[in-house]
Scaffold this motif. Structure first.
Motif, PDB file in Angstrom:
ATOM      1  N   SER A   6      -8.747  -4.083 -11.147  1.00 32.80           N
ATOM      2  CA  SER A   6      -7.574  -4.608 -10.435  1.00 32.80           C
ATOM      3  C   SER A   6      -7.076  -3.582  -9.401  1.00 32.80           C
ATOM      4  O   SER A   6      -6.717  -3.940  -8.279  1.00 32.80           O
ATOM      5  N   THR A  10      -7.073  -4.180  -5.392  1.00 32.03           N
ATOM      6  CA  THR A  10      -5.808  -4.057  -4.654  1.00 32.03           C
ATOM      7  C   THR A  10      -5.984  -3.132  -3.452  1.00 32.03           C
ATOM      8  O   THR A  10      -5.522  -3.430  -2.337  1.00 32.03           O
ATOM      9  N   ASP A 138      -1.692   0.495 -15.777  1.00 34.37           N
ATOM     10  CA  ASP A 138      -0.832  -0.634 -15.411  1.00 34.37           C
ATOM     11  C   ASP A 138       0.574  -0.206 -15.021  1.00 34.37           C
ATOM     12  O   ASP A 138       1.244  -0.878 -14.250  1.00 34.37           O
ATOM     13  N   ARG A 141       1.107   0.129 -11.233  1.00 32.89           N
ATOM     14  CA  ARG A 141       0.754  -1.004 -10.345  1.00 32.89           C
ATOM     15  C   ARG A 141       1.631  -1.070  -9.099  1.00 32.89           C
ATOM     16  O   ARG A 141       1.163  -1.410  -8.020  1.00 32.89           O
ATOM     17  N   TRP A 142       2.887  -0.763  -9.285  1.00 31.60           N
ATOM     18  CA  TRP A 142       3.830  -0.874  -8.163  1.00 31.60           C
ATOM     19  C   TRP A 142       3.456   0.063  -7.003  1.00 31.60           C
ATOM     20  O   TRP A 142       3.867  -0.171  -5.866  1.00 31.60           O
ATOM     21  N   ARG A 145      -0.529  -0.554  -3.792  1.00 28.05           N
ATOM     22  CA  ARG A 145      -0.623  -1.005  -2.390  1.00 28.05           C
ATOM     23  C   ARG A 145      -0.141   0.077  -1.428  1.00 28.05           C
ATOM     24  O   ARG A 145      -0.709   0.277  -0.357  1.00 28.05           O
ATOM     25  N   PRO A 183      -1.184  -6.902  -7.880  1.00 27.68           N
ATOM     26  CA  PRO A 183       0.245  -6.831  -7.571  1.00 27.68           C
ATOM     27  C   PRO A 183       0.510  -7.520  -6.230  1.00 27.68           C
ATOM     28  O   PRO A 183      -0.335  -7.438  -5.330  1.00 27.68           O
TER      29      PRO A 183
END
Ligand SMILES: Cc1ncc(C[n+]2csc(CCOP(=O)(O)OP(=O)(O)O)c2C)c(N)n1
Ligand SMILES: [Mg+2]
Length: 585
Positions: A6, A10, A138, A141-142, A145, A183
């Motif tokens: 993931s 991303t 996890d 995640r924020w 990006r 995300p």
């Protein structure tokens, strides 16, 4: 579903949002999550290369050609360090690049785990930015990006100009699983961070200073190298000021000038003529972009500075490219803005007659070009200056020529005649390495595929042999339409110009410097599956280049071998210098 998958998906999604288009990957296991994420994204063109060193220069070529960073991915261990030379070149040449090295997780460091070395900090001061996000988790995640987006921003739009960035990415097993939900990104496919690069503006006070220096100067020179700004802007300022432009082919400004503001291409030959060099001393030199390779030009600049010529260096990226330490004024602003603003402020009445200063340069340039043509026309055998001049003149509009360090970049600089629609000339002159030139050329060709014009490399035999893994292509890799023109003078021809040549006994000189190799350039090219052509006489050059372009378009890299003689090459350079001196006398 793994977090690593993931995380990688991303990053790739964010890179696509930022407009990135190419990824260069060398095989390995630890890099699996990112390699697969890149491969699964159809908007990313994938280039898989066996040798990481070559992959690094291939990625450099993409960045050089497009100003967009390529993603360069290696596995862990020494694989990561193989890209160091390309990273340093990207740093010094201001080429954007995003280097991702896969790493083992912290618990596998310092315990003898295979392929585990210190990778963090590996590229030292050669980076614009580095990230060490740790094993994907996890809870972070924020930030994913932002990380991807920041890498692009730092590689393209930072205060020191474009350059390489490094993400050292630790992955824990299992390495291959499907990504989960990503995300959420910004709306409408926008990248997470956008840097509004407004360009480096010129402060009004600084412009006043510049106008105060330039306006009263009757004898000025614009010295244009790679990164000088748009050629039209350079030409416009030259016409406005009535100054000659001493234009390196890499500036793009080696285009025909006008009597009141001539383009000077034969600067190296002209400034070897003592009378000319000591008479044509400017009051002011406006230096744009990278310095010329010519030592003669550098020496003349130093003597002009000693005679009181003021030197203004336009330096948007704070690169401080002033090896002679002559710059009186350093302007850290975008060259197009500086030139445009200056032209507006110093605009004169139209119709003023060319100054005697500009005319003297214009006439000398005309005579030098005629002398160079006359000498090269006399030589029916193929010669190094003749190939450089001929290649520049022959290139179809829209071509790119990648010139190797050593004599190719110099012969182009010294002997290519101005033309409208000149080829774009690129070179790895940040660190002046002879490594990676063929790989860089192939990277440029990959970037040009489908849209750009022909791509040609001009390189020496040692540069070609040094980067021989550039020719090794995977069976599933698309062919690239590039022509490599190899000047085979049986070793390092440049060394014959140095004092070591006459000072050492020939055998020692040859062993240490000339270094002729046993392998034949054409044999190596054929072994790698390249179509190979030879140029026997100078009149065959254009025809063979045409044929090679056709073959490259159909079957991938073609190699044109030009065999010359190092001693004869010295004599020809002397002959050219003497003929130009005679033409000026
Ligand atoms: C990576 C690297 N290694 C060594 C050098 C030193 N060096 C400068 S020119 C040169 C010889 C190049 O020979 P070739 O490519 O055949 O070009 P020629 O001099 O014949 O024009 C060498 C070894 C360098 N610039 N870069
Ligand atoms: Mg050579």
């Amino acid at each position: 579903m793994t977090v690593a998958a993931s995380f990688c998906a991303t990053l790739v999604d964010e890179w696509v949002r930022a407009g990135l288009t190419d990824a260069v990957i060398a095989p390995g296991s630890r890099s699996t999550p990112l390699a697969v994420a890149l491969a699964r994204e159809s908007r990313i063109a994938l280039h898989v290369r066996l040798d990481e060193r070559s992959a690094g220069f291939f990625a450099l070529g993409i960045g050089l050609a497009t100003a967009r960073p390529a993603i360069l991915l290696t596995t862990s261990g020494t694989a990561a360090l193989e890209v160091h030379a390309a990273v340093v070149e990207a740093h010094l040449s201001r080429v954007p690049m995003i280097v991702c090295t896969a790493d083992r997780p912290p618990e596998l460091h310092h315990v003898g785990a295979p392929q585990t070395i210190e990778q963090a900090g590996a590229f030292g001061g050669a980076l614009r930015w580095a990230a060490e996000p740790g094993v994907p988790d996890d809870s972070t995640r924020w930030a994913w990006r932002s990380l991807a987006s920041r890498l692009v921003a730092e590689a393209t739009a930072g205060p020191m100009g474009p350059g390489p960035v490094h993400a050292n990415l630790a992955f824990r097993e299992p390495l291959l699983e499907a990504p989960g939900e990503l995300p959420p990104g910004r709306r409408n496919g926008r990248p997470w961070h956008r840097v509004d690069a407004v360009g480096k503006v010129l402060e009004p006070a600084c412009l006043d200073t510049l106008v105060g220096l330039a306006r009263p100067a009757a004898r000025g020179i614009i010295l244009a190298g790679a990164g000088a700004g748009r050629p039209e802007t350079v030409r416009h300022l030259a016409s406005t000021l009535g100054w000659p432009v001493v234009a390196d082919p890499r500036s793009g400004a080696r285009v025909p000038g006008e009597p009141g503001a001539p383009t000077i291409a034969a600067a190296d030959a002209l400034l070897r003529v003592d009378g000319f060099a000591s008479e044509q001393v400017p009051e002011i030199v406006l230096r744009l972009g990278e310095p010329w390779a010519s030592k003669v030009v550098a020496g003349w600049l130093a003597s002009c500075a000693a005679a009181g010529a003021l030197q203004v260096l336009v330096d948007p990226d704070w690169a401080w490219r002033d090896p002679g330490r002559e710059a009186d004024v350093v302007i850290a602003a975008d060259p197009d803005r500086v030139l445009g603003a200056l032209a507006l402020r110093v605009a004169k009445d139209d119709g003023s007659a060319p100054s005697s200063w500009a005319q003297a340069w214009a006439q000398a340039e005309l005579r030098a070009q005629a002398a160079i043509s006359a000498v090269l026309d006399r030589h029916l055998e193929v010669t190094e200056p003749g190939v450089a001049r001929g290649l520049f003149a022959w290139s179809p509009p829209g071509s790119t020529v990648v010139a190797s360090s050593s004599m190719p970049v110099r012969d182009l600089e010294w002997f290519a005649a101005p033309r409208s629609d000149p080829p774009r000339v690129l070179a790895n002159r940040g660190a002046n390495g002879i490594d990676g030139v063929a790989s860089t050329t192939l990277g440029v060709a990959a970037a040009a595929a489908g849209t750009g014009g022909p791509v040609l490399g001009l390189l020496g035999d040692l540069a070609f042999l040094h980067d021989s893994t550039a020719l090794i292509r995977g069976r599933r890799e698309p062919s690239l339409a590039a022509v490599l023109v190899v000047i085979d003078n049986g070793g390092g021809g440049i060394f014959s110009f140095l004092p070591q040549a006459p000072a050492l006994e020939e055998a020692l000189f040859e062993r240490l410097f000339g270094t002729p190799q046993r392998i034949d350039v054409a044999d190596l090219a054929r072994a790698a599956g390249c179509d190979t052509l030879e140029v026997g006489a100078s009149r065959e050059l254009a025809g063979q280049l045409d044929s090679a372009l056709g073959q490259a378009a159909r079957r991938g890299p073609a190699v044109v071998v030009v065999r010359t003689d190092r001693k004869a090459n010295i004599a020809l350079h002397e002959e050219l210098g003497a003929e130009v001196a005679l033409a000026l006398s």
